[in-house]
Design a protein around this motif. Sequence first.
Motif, PDB file in Angstrom:
ATOM      1  N   HIS A 174     -14.340  -3.286   1.278  1.00  0.00           N
ATOM      2  CA  HIS A 174     -13.420  -2.040   1.098  1.00  0.00           C
ATOM      3  C   HIS A 174     -12.198  -2.022   1.942  1.00  0.00           C
ATOM      4  O   HIS A 174     -12.182  -2.819   2.771  1.00  0.00           O
ATOM      5  CB  HIS A 174     -14.025  -0.983   1.266  1.00  0.00           C
ATOM      6  CG  HIS A 174     -14.514  -0.411   2.474  1.00  0.00           C
ATOM      7  ND1 HIS A 174     -15.783  -0.904   3.271  1.00  0.00           N
ATOM      8  CD2 HIS A 174     -14.107   0.267   3.551  1.00  0.00           C
ATOM      9  CE1 HIS A 174     -15.851  -0.559   4.572  1.00  0.00           C
ATOM     10  NE2 HIS A 174     -14.847   0.261   4.608  1.00  0.00           N
ATOM     11  N   CYS A 175     -11.401  -1.453   1.782  1.00  0.00           N
ATOM     12  CA  CYS A 175     -10.249  -1.394   2.416  1.00  0.00           C
ATOM     13  C   CYS A 175      -9.867   0.334   2.925  1.00  0.00           C
ATOM     14  O   CYS A 175      -9.848   1.043   1.998  1.00  0.00           O
ATOM     15  CB  CYS A 175      -8.835  -1.863   2.134  1.00  0.00           C
ATOM     16  SG  CYS A 175      -7.311  -1.783   2.916  1.00  0.00           S
ATOM     17  N   ARG A 176      -9.735   0.624   4.158  1.00  0.00           N
ATOM     18  CA  ARG A 176      -9.467   2.071   4.758  1.00  0.00           C
ATOM     19  C   ARG A 176      -8.325   2.310   4.887  1.00  0.00           C
ATOM     20  O   ARG A 176      -7.653   1.522   5.750  1.00  0.00           O
ATOM     21  CB  ARG A 176     -10.398   2.595   5.649  1.00  0.00           C
ATOM     22  CG  ARG A 176      -9.984   4.051   6.300  1.00  0.00           C
ATOM     23  CD  ARG A 176     -11.126   4.418   7.378  1.00  0.00           C
ATOM     24  NE  ARG A 176     -10.742   5.686   7.712  1.00  0.00           N
ATOM     25  CZ  ARG A 176     -11.279   6.852   7.288  1.00  0.00           C
ATOM     26  NH1 ARG A 176     -11.980   6.627   6.223  1.00  0.00           N
ATOM     27  NH2 ARG A 176     -10.704   7.905   7.762  1.00  0.00           N
ATOM     28  N   ILE A 177      -7.579   3.260   4.296  1.00  0.00           N
ATOM     29  CA  ILE A 177      -5.898   3.271   4.508  1.00  0.00           C
ATOM     30  C   ILE A 177      -5.808   4.850   4.733  1.00  0.00           C
ATOM     31  O   ILE A 177      -6.192   5.817   4.103  1.00  0.00           O
ATOM     32  CB  ILE A 177      -5.212   2.982   3.199  1.00  0.00           C
ATOM     33  CG1 ILE A 177      -5.332   1.518   2.932  1.00  0.00           C
ATOM     34  CG2 ILE A 177      -3.642   3.415   3.188  1.00  0.00           C
ATOM     35  CD1 ILE A 177      -5.083   1.161   1.555  1.00  0.00           C
ATOM     36  N   GLU A 178      -4.908   5.229   5.675  1.00  0.00           N
ATOM     37  CA  GLU A 178      -4.494   6.505   6.104  1.00  0.00           C
ATOM     38  C   GLU A 178      -3.069   6.509   6.185  1.00  0.00           C
ATOM     39  O   GLU A 178      -2.489   5.628   6.605  1.00  0.00           O
ATOM     40  CB  GLU A 178      -5.100   6.953   7.253  1.00  0.00           C
ATOM     41  CG  GLU A 178      -6.750   7.144   7.143  1.00  0.00           C
ATOM     42  CD  GLU A 178      -7.070   7.949   8.540  1.00  0.00           C
ATOM     43  OE1 GLU A 178      -6.372   8.011   9.501  1.00  0.00           O
ATOM     44  OE2 GLU A 178      -8.248   7.999   8.719  1.00  0.00           O
TER      45      GLU A 178
ATOM     46  N   GLY B 248      -5.009   9.649  -4.030  1.00  0.00           N
ATOM     47  CA  GLY B 248      -5.913   8.924  -3.231  1.00  0.00           C
ATOM     48  C   GLY B 248      -6.988   8.069  -4.101  1.00  0.00           C
ATOM     49  O   GLY B 248      -7.239   7.093  -3.970  1.00  0.00           O
ATOM     50  N   SER B 249      -7.284   8.733  -5.270  1.00  0.00           N
ATOM     51  CA  SER B 249      -8.274   8.177  -6.064  1.00  0.00           C
ATOM     52  C   SER B 249      -7.650   7.020  -7.070  1.00  0.00           C
ATOM     53  O   SER B 249      -8.197   6.391  -7.340  1.00  0.00           O
ATOM     54  CB  SER B 249      -8.835   9.175  -6.929  1.00  0.00           C
ATOM     55  OG  SER B 249      -8.140   9.608  -7.815  1.00  0.00           O
TER      56      SER B 249
ATOM     57  N   CYS C  45       0.772  -0.926   0.078  1.00  0.00           N
ATOM     58  CA  CYS C  45       0.008  -0.058  -0.149  1.00  0.00           C
ATOM     59  C   CYS C  45       0.774   1.272  -0.075  1.00  0.00           C
ATOM     60  O   CYS C  45       0.645   2.211  -0.846  1.00  0.00           O
ATOM     61  CB  CYS C  45      -0.873  -0.124   1.241  1.00  0.00           C
ATOM     62  SG  CYS C  45      -2.274  -1.219   1.049  1.00  0.00           S
TER      63      CYS C  45
ATOM     64  N   GLN D 222      -2.961   4.035   9.490  1.00  0.00           N
ATOM     65  CA  GLN D 222      -4.031   3.206   9.596  1.00  0.00           C
ATOM     66  C   GLN D 222      -4.761   2.315   8.580  1.00  0.00           C
ATOM     67  O   GLN D 222      -4.367   2.780   7.369  1.00  0.00           O
ATOM     68  CB  GLN D 222      -5.234   4.179   9.874  1.00  0.00           C
ATOM     69  CG  GLN D 222      -6.771   3.652  10.195  1.00  0.00           C
ATOM     70  CD  GLN D 222      -7.908   4.652  10.412  1.00  0.00           C
ATOM     71  OE1 GLN D 222      -7.541   5.758  10.736  1.00  0.00           O
ATOM     72  NE2 GLN D 222      -8.940   4.143  10.430  1.00  0.00           N
ATOM     73  N   PHE D 223      -4.994   1.146   8.957  1.00  0.00           N
ATOM     74  CA  PHE D 223      -5.270   0.030   8.017  1.00  0.00           C
ATOM     75  C   PHE D 223      -6.534  -0.802   8.304  1.00  0.00           C
ATOM     76  O   PHE D 223      -6.114  -1.561   9.556  1.00  0.00           O
ATOM     77  CB  PHE D 223      -4.167  -0.667   7.538  1.00  0.00           C
ATOM     78  CG  PHE D 223      -4.143  -1.832   6.243  1.00  0.00           C
ATOM     79  CD1 PHE D 223      -3.892  -1.404   5.286  1.00  0.00           C
ATOM     80  CD2 PHE D 223      -4.640  -3.022   6.877  1.00  0.00           C
ATOM     81  CE1 PHE D 223      -4.300  -2.354   4.213  1.00  0.00           C
ATOM     82  CE2 PHE D 223      -4.896  -4.105   5.653  1.00  0.00           C
ATOM     83  CZ  PHE D 223      -4.754  -3.855   4.613  1.00  0.00           C
ATOM     84  N   GLU D 224      -7.517  -0.526   7.798  1.00  0.00           N
ATOM     85  CA  GLU D 224      -8.774  -1.220   8.101  1.00  0.00           C
ATOM     86  C   GLU D 224      -9.276  -2.032   7.052  1.00  0.00           C
ATOM     87  O   GLU D 224      -9.607  -1.327   6.001  1.00  0.00           O
ATOM     88  CB  GLU D 224      -9.752  -0.439   8.882  1.00  0.00           C
ATOM     89  CG  GLU D 224      -9.435   0.365  10.099  1.00  0.00           C
ATOM     90  CD  GLU D 224     -10.328   1.218  10.625  1.00  0.00           C
ATOM     91  OE1 GLU D 224     -11.523   1.258   9.894  1.00  0.00           O
ATOM     92  OE2 GLU D 224     -10.176   2.055  11.652  1.00  0.00           O
ATOM     93  N   GLN D 225      -9.161  -3.258   7.075  1.00  0.00           N
ATOM     94  CA  GLN D 225      -9.647  -4.094   6.112  1.00  0.00           C
ATOM     95  C   GLN D 225     -11.199  -4.663   6.530  1.00  0.00           C
ATOM     96  O   GLN D 225     -11.490  -5.329   7.287  1.00  0.00           O
ATOM     97  CB  GLN D 225      -8.999  -5.436   5.694  1.00  0.00           C
ATOM     98  CG  GLN D 225      -8.916  -5.919   4.298  1.00  0.00           C
ATOM     99  CD  GLN D 225      -7.575  -6.593   3.830  1.00  0.00           C
ATOM    100  OE1 GLN D 225      -6.708  -6.912   4.809  1.00  0.00           O
ATOM    101  NE2 GLN D 225      -7.583  -7.073   2.683  1.00  0.00           N
TER     102      GLN D 225
END
Length: 259
Positions: free
Chosen positions: A228-232, A258-259, A195, A221-224
């Motif tokens: 979807h997957c949320r990445i900061e 980001g897109s 990522c 931050q990594f939330e799977q």
Amino acid sequence: MPAADSHRCGYVAVVGRPNVGKSTLINRLLGIKLSITSKRPQTTRDRILGIQTLDNAQMILVDTPGIHYGGRRALNRYMNRVATGSLEGVDLVVLVIEALQWGIDDESILARLRETAVPVVLVVNKVDRVPDKELLLPFLAARGADHDYLEIVPLSARRKRDVKRLQERLIKYLPQAPAEYGADEYTDRSVRFLCCEAIREKLIRQLGQEVPHRLAVELTQFEQAPKHCRIEATIWVESKGQKNIVIGAKGAVLKQAGS
């Protein structure tokens, strides 16, 4: 799984000066996007393993940073050490050069390879960009006189048939051995690392010469989730001026990355 005496498995280091197409070639061999690419040299910064598992073989490709002559900056020296260290313990080296291009960086890499006992296959990439193909013959002959290569393979990493032909040739030089990785494994790197590399690639492609390669990305931050997957991530630069460039007008550069 085939018996060990009929199955081949080995490590193949892919080396060359910056921007000759090493990462593109590895991605094509693997059939997936693993290593990041851009038109700027030295995009690859770390040693990355790409694992290709076939019915009769497993080829473990070692993507390395481009090796370049001199290397005065600390980051350049680090990448040269990473690339050179990647030669240890491999069964085969693929030296990638660009068609009709041979300079001091290529010669420096070949000098290092001569100091090892690892066999080398020379890949002459980007032949599709040579308008007069007759110029290739004397160039290939000159390269063949430089070193005792196992083979010299001219190709375009963008052509599927060329990459398939190279794959078949490389496999026959691997030692007979069982697979070292599971069939569903394709790299030794974590999803978090990939990522960060994906973000860095998008920034490098957008910013061109404006921000140096010392730009770094850290995942915070990594939330799977199932869909979807949320990445900061934090993007590190060297100066406030570079920070403004990376953000862009009204955050345009970050939004695009980001897109």
